[in-house]
Design a protein around this motif. Structure first.
Motif, short mmCIF file in Angstrom:
data_model
loop_
_atom_site.label_atom_id
_atom_site.label_comp_id
_atom_site.label_asym_id
_atom_site.label_seq_id
_atom_site.Cartn_x
_atom_site.Cartn_y
_atom_site.Cartn_z
N TYR A 182 0.85 -1.19 0.00
CA TYR A 182 0.00 0.00 0.00
C TYR A 182 0.88 1.25 0.00
CZ TYR A 182 -3.38 3.45 1.84
OH TYR A 182 -4.16 4.56 2.05
N VAL A 183 0.54 2.21 -0.84
CA VAL A 183 1.27 3.48 -0.92
C VAL A 183 0.42 4.60 -0.33
CG1 VAL A 183 2.43 5.14 -2.42
CG2 VAL A 183 2.41 2.71 -3.04
N TRP A 184 1.04 5.37 0.56
CA TRP A 184 0.34 6.54 1.11
C TRP A 184 0.75 7.80 0.37
CZ3 TRP A 184 2.27 9.98 5.54
CH2 TRP A 184 1.33 10.99 5.82
N ASN A 185 -0.23 8.47 -0.23
CA ASN A 185 -0.08 9.82 -0.76
C ASN A 185 -0.96 10.75 0.08
OD1 ASN A 185 1.72 9.18 -2.76
ND2 ASN A 185 0.22 9.20 -4.42
N SER A 186 -0.57 12.01 0.17
CA SER A 186 -1.29 12.91 1.07
C SER A 186 -2.72 13.21 0.62
CB SER A 186 -0.52 14.22 1.23
OG SER A 186 -0.48 14.93 0.00
N GLY A 187 -2.98 13.24 -0.74
CA GLY A 187 -4.28 13.68 -1.19
C GLY A 187 -4.44 15.17 -0.94
N PRO A 188 -5.64 15.75 -1.12
CA PRO A 188 -6.88 15.06 -1.47
C PRO A 188 -7.09 14.84 -2.97
CG PRO A 188 -7.34 17.37 -1.07
CD PRO A 188 -5.88 17.17 -0.78
N SER A 189 -6.22 15.39 -3.82
CA SER A 189 -6.38 15.11 -5.25
C SER A 189 -5.95 13.68 -5.52
CB SER A 189 -5.54 16.08 -6.08
OG SER A 189 -4.17 16.01 -5.69
N TYR A 190 -6.64 13.06 -6.46
CA TYR A 190 -6.22 11.73 -6.89
C TYR A 190 -4.92 11.84 -7.70
CZ TYR A 190 -10.80 9.91 -5.50
OH TYR A 190 -11.91 9.54 -4.79
N GLU A 191 -4.26 10.71 -7.87
CA GLU A 191 -2.97 10.70 -8.58
C GLU A 191 -3.19 10.92 -10.09
OE1 GLU A 191 -2.93 9.07 -4.83
OE2 GLU A 191 -4.06 8.22 -6.53
N THR A 192 -2.15 11.41 -10.74
CA THR A 192 -2.17 11.51 -12.20
C THR A 192 -1.76 10.15 -12.77
OG1 THR A 192 0.16 12.12 -12.43
CG2 THR A 192 -1.42 13.92 -12.03
N PRO A 193 -2.08 9.90 -14.04
CA PRO A 193 -1.63 8.64 -14.66
C PRO A 193 -0.12 8.46 -14.58
CG PRO A 193 -3.33 9.64 -16.01
CD PRO A 193 -3.00 10.64 -14.93
N ALA A 194 0.64 9.54 -14.73
CA ALA A 194 2.10 9.43 -14.64
C ALA A 194 2.53 9.01 -13.23
CB ALA A 194 2.76 10.76 -15.02
N GLU A 195 1.87 9.57 -12.22
CA GLU A 195 2.20 9.20 -10.84
C GLU A 195 1.87 7.74 -10.57
OE1 GLU A 195 1.62 13.55 -8.65
OE2 GLU A 195 -0.12 12.24 -8.96
N VAL A 196 0.77 7.27 -11.13
CA VAL A 196 0.39 5.86 -10.95
C VAL A 196 1.42 4.94 -11.60
CG1 VAL A 196 -1.35 4.11 -11.52
CG2 VAL A 196 -2.05 6.36 -10.66
N ARG A 197 1.89 5.32 -12.79
CA ARG A 197 2.94 4.51 -13.43
C ARG A 197 4.20 4.47 -12.57
NH1 ARG A 197 0.98 7.31 -18.00
NH2 ARG A 197 2.77 8.72 -18.03
N MET A 198 4.55 5.61 -11.96
CA MET A 198 5.71 5.66 -11.08
C MET A 198 5.52 4.75 -9.87
SD MET A 198 7.11 8.79 -8.71
CE MET A 198 5.72 8.55 -7.61
N LEU A 199 4.33 4.80 -9.26
CA LEU A 199 4.07 3.99 -8.08
C LEU A 199 4.17 2.50 -8.40
CD1 LEU A 199 1.06 5.91 -6.46
CD2 LEU A 199 3.50 6.09 -5.92
#
Length: 277
Positions: A182-199
């Protein structure tokens, strides 16, 4: 901090009928589990000294204490998030209080976005490890040695014995339990597609806006932790559709029956093991 923890615990203890042994943190749309608690005592967060209040849809904003599958439990029906503007001290304060009340195990749940394309909305994922991608840590600042050591070990943040119990519970119930990081990001915006690829590249399987601060504090307090994610949606860029919180609530509503029987079976097996120790 210790004084505030004791004040909150004293207030709750005056109301409780029994000492809780297991804490439950119920994420977005998963608060229905608290409705299963027998002989419930409900305490609004706003009544407890030092507690913030939850502002997110799908979070009832109260403690529910009682018995579930033979165990004395205390459940957070809704949690606090860093993105709501609270400091991490406030976000994790309830964990400190639950420790003071007597818990020795914590089951933390969340609704999360699927990063691993082998996951599907509605899956239950056993959290085997986590990645703190928010650049924050609730232990930053002076350390109170009464609460825990300065540098807590996180090599087994999620207890192996509790994971084994969860796997046995899933087998008994014929639930296709997935496992992942599980990855914790601060939010509240959802991730971008580029960020998801990085994760995905760094080893993440699911992503959300909670859980990790609470787990860090639980381990600092030497509480055993079990983590469960409900995959409520696929993260950005995997499916050709926008992400909404409504989708999160809708998916958790669909999976709630499996979630309820799964956590109850975990508690039943945990109680059996404790009785044979």
């Amino acid at each position: 901090m210790k004084v505030q923890i004791e004040q909150a615990a004293r207030y709750i203890n005056r109301i409780l009928l029994k000492t809780p042994k297991v804490g439950l943190i119920l994420g977005s749309g998963l608060g229905v589990l608290a409705d299963e608690i027998k002989d419930p005592v409900q305490i609004s967060y706003s009544d407890i000294p030092g507690f913030p209040t939850s502002t997110v849809e799908g979070h009832a904003g109260q403690l529910v204490c009682g018995t579930l599958e033979g165990l004395n439990v205390i459940a957070m029906q809704g949690r606090f998030h860093f993105y709501e503007g609270y400091t991490l001290d406030k976000v994790t304060f309830p964990i400190r209080v639950m420790k003071e009340l007597g818990i020795d195990a914590l089951i933390v749940t969340n609704a999360a976005g699927g990063v691993n394309t082998n996951l599907e909305p509605g899956d239950l994922m056993l959290i085997t490890d986590h990645i703190n991608n928010a650049g924050q840590n609730p232990l930053i600042g002076p350390n109170d040695t009464e609460l825990g050591v300065r540098f807590p070990d996180m090599s087994t943040a999620y207890d192996g014995d509790l994971q084994s119990i969860a796997k046995r519970a899933a087998e008994r119930l014929d639930i296709a339990l997935k496992e992942g990081v599980y990855v914790w990001n601060s939010g509240p915006s959802y991730e971008t597609p580029a960020e998801v690829r990085m994760l995905r590249q760094i080893g993440g399987d699911a992503v959300g806006m909670s859980t990790v601060p609470e787990v860090i504090i639980a381990r600092h307090a030497e509480i055993k932790v079990l983590g469960i994610s409900c995959i409520s949606n696929m993260a950005a860029g995997i499916l050709d559709q926008p992400l909404t919180h409504d989708e999160v609530i809708e998916t958790t509503e669909k999976v709630k029956d499996n979630f309820l029987i799964f956590v109850k079976e975990i508690l039943s097996l945990y109680d059996q093991e404790k009785r044979t120790e």
